[in-house]
Design an enzyme around this catalytic site. Structure first.
Site, PDB file in Angstrom:
ATOM      1  N   ASP A  29       0.149  11.257  -0.015  1.00 31.43           N
ATOM      2  CA  ASP A  29      -0.597  12.237   0.070  1.00 31.43           C
ATOM      3  C   ASP A  29      -1.998  11.647   0.235  1.00 31.43           C
ATOM      4  OD1 ASP A  29      -1.137  10.842  -2.581  1.00 31.43           O
ATOM      5  OD2 ASP A  29      -2.371  12.563  -3.017  1.00 31.43           O
ATOM      6  N   TRP A  63       0.679  -1.324   0.118  1.00 26.14           N
ATOM      7  CA  TRP A  63       0.051   0.083  -0.078  1.00 26.14           C
ATOM      8  C   TRP A  63       1.066   1.337   0.005  1.00 26.14           C
ATOM      9  CZ3 TRP A  63      -4.749  -0.724  -1.592  1.00 26.14           C
ATOM     10  CH2 TRP A  63      -5.719   0.246  -1.256  1.00 26.14           C
ATOM     11  N   GLU A  91     -18.562   7.003  -4.346  1.00 30.50           N
ATOM     12  CA  GLU A  91     -17.558   7.982  -4.480  1.00 30.50           C
ATOM     13  C   GLU A  91     -17.264   8.636  -5.479  1.00 30.50           C
ATOM     14  OE1 GLU A  91     -13.396   6.190  -5.637  1.00 30.50           O
ATOM     15  OE2 GLU A  91     -13.055   6.226  -3.628  1.00 30.50           O
ATOM     16  N   GLU A 149      -3.434   8.901  -1.554  1.00 30.64           N
ATOM     17  CA  GLU A 149      -2.483   7.400  -1.468  1.00 30.64           C
ATOM     18  C   GLU A 149      -1.405   7.301  -2.758  1.00 30.64           C
ATOM     19  OE1 GLU A 149      -6.138   4.951  -0.718  1.00 30.64           O
ATOM     20  OE2 GLU A 149      -5.126   4.875   1.133  1.00 30.64           O
ATOM     21  N   GLU A 150      -1.318   8.345  -3.258  1.00 30.38           N
ATOM     22  CA  GLU A 150      -0.484   8.053  -4.681  1.00 30.38           C
ATOM     23  C   GLU A 150       0.740   8.746  -4.739  1.00 30.38           C
ATOM     24  OE1 GLU A 150      -4.322   7.942  -7.662  1.00 30.38           O
ATOM     25  OE2 GLU A 150      -3.243   9.649  -7.290  1.00 30.38           O
TER      26      GLU A 150
END
Ligand code: NOJ
Ligand code: NOJ
Length: 588
Positions: free
Chosen positions: A201, A145, A431, A204-205
Site C-alpha cells: 500500500d 523494502w 511529516e 509501504e506496510e
C-alpha cells in the site's frame, strides 16, 4: 507571489463560492496566504539539481525530505515525486505560476531515466516500474523494502498525461509523441498487466490490494485512453479499456456497506479506516463527474460517509484532540492503529480532509444543488449548526443548501486551522505533528506535506484541474476478462451471484475465485477474480453469471504469486432463471 494570490481570488469568484464567503475562517485565510509561498519555496528546495536542500539529487529528482537519519528520507519515491509534480504541473497549466516549466522538463527527464533503471523489483520490462524508491543519483536502491508498490506508475502517468495535454495545445506535440508518450505507455501497460497482483500500500506496510492504488490505477488508464485516442495511438486502447472496466468493478468491493466506510486494504488486519481513502478521493477528483459514487468522487455519498468515519477514528486516540467537541475538526493521521515514529497525525492527511470538503463545495456550487442520501446522512447530521437534516435534493436557494455549504466551508477551514495551529513559526512542515503536544516530528521539510498545502489551497480557491473522464462511467461487473466493451447495465439472461467464503488468511494472502465459464475466467488462476475482505474473515464478490446454468468453481488463495487451490471436488451451483443468488461457502 502577488499574481498567484490575485489569480486565486479571481478564480474563486468565478466558481461562485460567494454564498459561503461570510462563513470562512479568517485563521485559514491568513494561514493559506502566508503558508502557500513558503510551501512552494520549500518544495522547490527539495528538487535537484539546484534546490537548496537537495544537494546530490540529479536534475528533476524530488527528494522525499532532506532528513538523512531517523528517518532517512534522502531518496526519491515515485509516489511522492509524481504527486508533487502533479501539483506543480497543475499550477503551471492553470496559469498560477509560469516559472515552473524547466522544473517540469527536468522531472520528465529524471523519470525517463528512472523507468529504465533495473532494480530489485525487476527491469523496465519485468516489473521494475513497481519499485517504490531510488537513490537520488538515479541508481537503484537495493536494500530491503516493501516492494513492489504499484501506485507509482499510475501516479507518474497521471502527471505526464496532464503535462502532455498542455504541450499538445502549446506547440509541444513532438515532445509528447517522441518522449513522453512512450513513457506513459510503459507505465500504463504495467498498470494494465499488474493491477490484479498483490501490492504494498502507499504506506509501504500492507501487501494486499489497496483502495488508493486501485483508484489511481483506474484514473490513469481512463485518461491514458483519452490521450491515446487523441494521438491516434490506439493499439493499447482495447486492453486498457478492459482493465479499466475491471478496476472500476474491483474498486466497488472496498466499500463496507455494514459500517458505511471504505476499507483501505484487503489485508493488514486493521479497521481499514485510513487516509488512503481520502487521498484516493482527492487525487481522482473530476469536477465533470459531479458527485458520482462509482468513482468515489469527493462529494459522493460514500466518500462523505467515509470522511466522517475516518476523522472520527482519531477523536479519542490523540491527546491534542481530547478537548475537541464532536463534529469539530480534529488532527488526523494515516490510520488509527499507526505506530510509525510514534503514530502521530500527519499534515498531509489533515489537509486532505480539508481538500475533499473544498472539492465537494466546488461541485455543489457548480451543480446548484446538493443531495443527501441515507448513506451520507450521518456526515450531514454531524455538521455543526445545520439544524435538522433529512435526505433529499436541495437546490442552491434553499436554506438547507445554504446552511450546509456554510457549515462545510467552516469545517474544511477548520481542518486547515488545525494544521495552522501546529505549524511552527517559519512555516516548515515535517511529516507528522506530535499526538500529544503538536510539535513537528519525523522527517523535516517533507516535500509531500508542502504539495498538500498547494493542492488544498487550489481547491479552497475553486481552481480545478482537467477532467480525466470519470463522468458517466458505469459498471456491469459481469466479466473480468473478455473484449473491450464499455460499462452498461446488466443484460438479460444473467443473474448477479454473490459468493461469500469464510477463509482465514495470513498476512499478504488473498482469496480469488475461478471456474468453468468465461465470467469466472475459465479456471485461470492468473485472471481469477479477487474477493473483498471488507467483512473479513468473510471474503466476497458479486459476479453476473449466465442464468439457469450449471457452473463449477473453486476459490484459490494467492500469496506473493504462490497459488493454492481448494481441495477437490469442484464446487458446483445452478444459477436461477432470474433475480439474484447468494452462495455461502467455507474454504476447503
Ligand atoms: C518506512 C515507511 O516509509 C513507512 O511508511 C512505514 O510506516 C515504516 N517503514 C514502517 O514499516
Ligand atoms: C513514508 C510514507 O508512508 C510513504 O507514503 C512515503 O512514500 C515515504 N514515507 C516517503 O515520503
Amino acid at each position: 507571489m502577488r499574481s498567484f494570490t490575485s489569480l486565486l481570488q479571481v478564480a474563486s469568484l468565478c466558481v461562485g463560492l460567494v454564498s459561503s464567503v461570510w462563513a470562512q475562517s479568517s485563521t485559514a485565510e491568513a494561514y493559506i496566504a502566508s503558508e502557500s509561498p513558503i510551501a512552494k519555496a520549500n518544495l522547490l528546495a527539495n528538487i535537484g539539481p539546484s534546490g537548496s536542500k537537495s544537494q546530490g539529487a540529479k536534475a528533476g529528482v524530488v527528494i522525499a525530505s532532506p532528513s538523512n537519519t531517523n528517518p532517512n528520507y534522502l531518496f526519491t519515491w515515485t509516489r511522492d515525486s509524481s504527486l508533487v509534480f502533479k501539483a506543480i504541473i497543475d499550477q503551471f497549466v492553470l496559469g498560477l505560476d509560469s516559472s515552473l516549466e524547466s522544473q517540469i522538463q527536468n522531472f520528465v527527464t529524471a523519470e525517463q531515466i528512472l523507468q529504465q533503471v533495473s532494480n530489485p523489483s525487476g527491469s523496465v520490462s519485468t516489473g521494475g516500474l513497481g519499485e517504490p524508491k531510488f537513490n537520488i543519483d538515479e541508481s537503484a536502491f537495493t536494500g530491503a523494502w516493501g516492494r513492489p508498490q504499484r501506485d507509482g506508475p499510475a501516479l507518474r502517468a497521471t502527471a505526464l498525461i496532464t503535462w502532455s495535454n498542455w504541450l499538445r495545445n502549446n506547440g509541444g506535440s513532438s515532445t509528447v509523441t517522441g518522449t513522453i508518450w512512450p513513457m506513459i505507455v510503459l507505465d500504463l501497460n504495467y498498470v494494465a498487466n499488474n493491477w490484479n497482483q498483490t501490492t504494498f500500500d502507499l504506506w509501504e506496510e500492507v501487501s494486499s490490494s489497496s483502495f488508493f492504488t486501485t483508484s489511481v490505477q483506474h484514473r490513469a488508464l481512463r485518461e491514458g485512453i483519452i490521450l491515446a485516442t487523441a494521438l491516434g495511438q490506439t493499439s493499447n486502447v482495447a486492453s486498457w479499456t478492459t482493465q479499466a472496466n475491471n478496476l472500476l468493478c474491483f474498486l466497488q468491493s472496498f466499500w463496507n456497506p455494514t459500517s458505511g466506510y471504505i476499507t483501505a486494504n484487503t489485508g493488514g488486519g486493521r479497521s481499514g479506516k485510513d487516509a488512503n481513502t481520502i487521498l484516493a478521493s482527492i487525487h481522482t477528483f473530476d469536477p465533470a463527474a459531479l458527485c458520482d459514487v462509482t468513482t468515489f468522487q469527493p462529494c459522493s455519498d460514500k466518500a462523505l460517509a467515509n470522511l466522517k468515519v475516518y476523522t472520527d477514528a482519531f477523536r479519542t486516540i490523540y491527546g491534542i484532540n481530547s478537548a475537541v467537541a464532536a463534529g469539530q475538526p480534529v488532527a488526523t493521521g494515516r490510520y488509527p492503529e499507526d505506530s510509525y515514529m510514534g503514530g502521530n497525525p500527519w499534515y498531509l492527511a489533515t489537509l486532505a480532509v480539508a481538500e475533499q470538503l473544498y472539492d465537494s463545495l466546488i461541485v455543489w456550487n457548480k451543480a446548484g444543488n446538493l443531495n443527501i442520501t441515507s448513506t451520507s446522512l450521518p456526515f450531514f447530521q454531524g455538521l455543526a449548526n445545520v439544524g435538522t437534516i433529512a435526505t433529499g435534493t436541495f437546490s442552491s436557494n434553499s436554506t438547507t443548501f445554504q446552511s450546509v455549504t456554510a457549515a462545510v466551508q467552516l469545517l474544511a477551514d477548520g481542518y486547515v486551522d488545525v494544521v495552522a495551529k501546529f505549524t511552527p513559526s517559519g512555516g516548515g512542515l515535517a511529516e507528522q505533528y506530535d499526538r500529544n503536544t503538536g510539535v513537528p516530528v519525523s522527517a523535516v521539510d517533507l516535500t509531500w506535506s508542502y504539495a498538500s498545502v498547494l493542492t488544498a489551497t487550489m481547491a479552497r480557491s475553486g481552481v480545478v484541474g482537467e477532467s480525466w473522464g470519470a463522468a458517466g462511467l458505469t459498471t456491469s461487473c459481469s466479466t473480468t476478462g473478455g473484449g473491450g466493451g464499455g460499462g452498461g447495465g446488466g443484460s438479460s439472461g444473467t443473474v448477479a451471484v454473490t459468493f461469500n467464503v469464510q477463509a482465514t488468511t495470513v498476512f499478504g494472502e488473498n482469496i480469488f475465485l475461478t471456474g468453468s465459464v468465461d465470467q469466472l475466467e475459465n479456471w485461470s488462476p492468473t485472471n481469477a477474480i479477487p474477493l473483498s475482505a471488507a467483512n473479513y474473515p468473510t471474503w466476497s464478490v458479486t459476479v453476473n453469471l449466465p442464468a439457469s446454468t450449471s457452473i463449477q468453481y473453486k476459490y484459490i488463495r494467492i500469496n506473493n504469486g504462490q497459488v493454492t487451490w481448494e481441495s477437490d471436488p469442484n464446487m458446483q451451483i445452478t444459477t436461477p432463471s432470474s433475480g439474484t443468488f447468494t452462495e455461502n461457502d467455507t474454504w476447503r
